[in-house]
Enzyme design. Sequence first.
Site, PDB file in Angstrom:
ATOM      1  N   GLU A  60       1.218  -1.459  -0.453  1.00 19.03           N
ATOM      2  CA  GLU A  60       0.024  -0.125   0.095  1.00 19.03           C
ATOM      3  C   GLU A  60       0.868   0.904  -0.207  1.00 19.03           C
ATOM      4  O   GLU A  60       1.096   2.063   1.097  1.00 19.03           O
ATOM      5  CB  GLU A  60      -1.080   0.117   1.501  1.00 19.03           C
ATOM      6  CG  GLU A  60      -1.603  -1.218   1.011  1.00 19.03           C
ATOM      7  CD  GLU A  60      -2.900  -1.009   2.402  1.00 19.03           C
ATOM      8  OE1 GLU A  60      -2.633  -0.566   3.263  1.00 19.03           O
ATOM      9  OE2 GLU A  60      -4.222  -1.500   2.097  1.00 19.03           O
ATOM     10  N   GLU A 117      -5.581  -8.800  -0.771  1.00 23.59           N
ATOM     11  CA  GLU A 117      -6.020  -8.738   0.353  1.00 23.59           C
ATOM     12  C   GLU A 117      -7.475  -8.061  -0.091  1.00 23.59           C
ATOM     13  O   GLU A 117      -7.585  -7.150  -0.879  1.00 23.59           O
ATOM     14  CB  GLU A 117      -6.011  -7.456   1.376  1.00 23.59           C
ATOM     15  CG  GLU A 117      -3.922  -7.725   2.020  1.00 23.59           C
ATOM     16  CD  GLU A 117      -3.813  -6.080   2.376  1.00 23.59           C
ATOM     17  OE1 GLU A 117      -4.154  -5.295   3.374  1.00 23.59           O
ATOM     18  OE2 GLU A 117      -2.098  -5.973   2.402  1.00 23.59           O
TER      19      GLU A 117
END
Length: 494
Positions: free
Chosen positions: A192, A390
């Site tokens: 991220e 995810e």
Amino acid sequence: MKKRSFPKGFLWGGATAANQFEGGWNEGGKGWSVSDCARSHLDIDVKDYKAQNAVTSADIEEALAHPEDEVNYPKRHGSDFYHHYKEDIRMMAEMGFKVFRMSIAWSRIFPNGDDAVPNEEGLAFYDRVFDECLKYGIEPLVTMSHYEPPLNLVLNYRGWYSREVIGFFTRYVETICTRYKDKVKYWLTFNEVDSMIRHPYTTGGLVEDRFPGMNFEEVIFQAMHHQFVASALATKICHEIIPGSMVGCMLTKLTYYPYTCRPEDVLMAQQMMRSTYCYSDTQVFGEYPAYLLSHFANNGIHIRKEQDDDAIMKAYPVDFVSFSYYHSSCSADPKTAPDDLDTAAGNTITAVKNPYLPASDWGWQIDPIGLRISMVDLYDRYRKPLFIVENGLGAVDQVKEDGTIDDQYRIDYLDAHFRSMLDAMELDGVECLGYTSWGCIDLVSESTKQMSKRYGYIYVDCDDYGNGTYKRIPKKSFYWYKKVIETNGSCLFE
Ligand code: BGP
């Protein structure tokens, strides 16, 4: 009628991260990482992300003064994968995993980040982990940095703001690619990468009080620039050392809908989506997008570059785009929207609540169609294979009297998201390499440091204060996911 199923070779699996799962935080020669100083704030509203994730120099000093405290610093023990890895990987194999996403704790390999030589005990640990995976035919998918910069780089270099950290990172990457070149072919550089703007300490090792009198947004983008150069160099190194390897970027896919069809709200949603796209754009296209450069120019942000930076970024873009998706959100232009709109929590964000969607116990709005929308958006934008690394439902799970755990709510969440994922692939032509459920074994929440926010197919007997046996218990979803993988998703359509 042909029964629907996922493409042959689709990589079903699960995902974890050392900082939340591994434990053994001060064993085997590992050095302090930023996450070992991330205190839990069980007394603060779980939806108040700024408070949950703010870290000052005083907080770090406090953490350093209490190396014995694993109650207030749950990330130090995680789920103790360090001592349970054989059992955990065996249980993943029982479910039929094709891939296991995990991260290497940078400070287990270079305890201080700037060490001249790596920690052999750390290297040997991951050798054993990868050998266990390959024994069962499970491909490791390794995140090089998942909220784990060595703390020393924060204290003595001010984190990724320092250009020197690029060199420390590439030394780390050269070391792990060389060591594991015959065991790992799927890699992600930074987890991220966009999250540095939301939690600069965890992702970039940036502590605001160490930059007195400076424009902190400019500090963050300078650190981000160093990560972009480091990510490109990591891609180069990986390709050179491991022929056939695939390197991906990793994006927080925050998907926003306009709260109304009012043009101001539509524009707002577009701008909010760009607030994360700008980072994946940079890693996929190898250059800063024009709108980010405009943002820099309009906000007096000046990035110091070195001569070859642009060429490096351009020459080594990523091979695939991985992302996290949990929920969708709404956005409305505050200048025209009523000021009493309900808000909803999200993944380290707070947004306008969508009145058409249910929410998890932590307020994240559940939207399987949003996954399809996100996949189409990303694939149309980048034309590179995707990888969902995810996705999942954080929920409170109860162990019943008979010792079983009925997480039908998690099965329902995943079932709907899997169908949506296949729609994107079969109906919209999206190429997706695989799917790894986040927190496939219960682990410590990144934002709230809770164990009670459980995502796993496997329950871990540990509470928010570190109490428990760390025993692993398969939940109802364990057996359901096993069947999904066995039938390559066709059981969803029986
Ligand atoms: C993502 C992180 C993961 C994980 C996940 C779930 O942003 O990459 O590390 O934490 O969010 O969030 P949380 O743990 O806060 O429920």
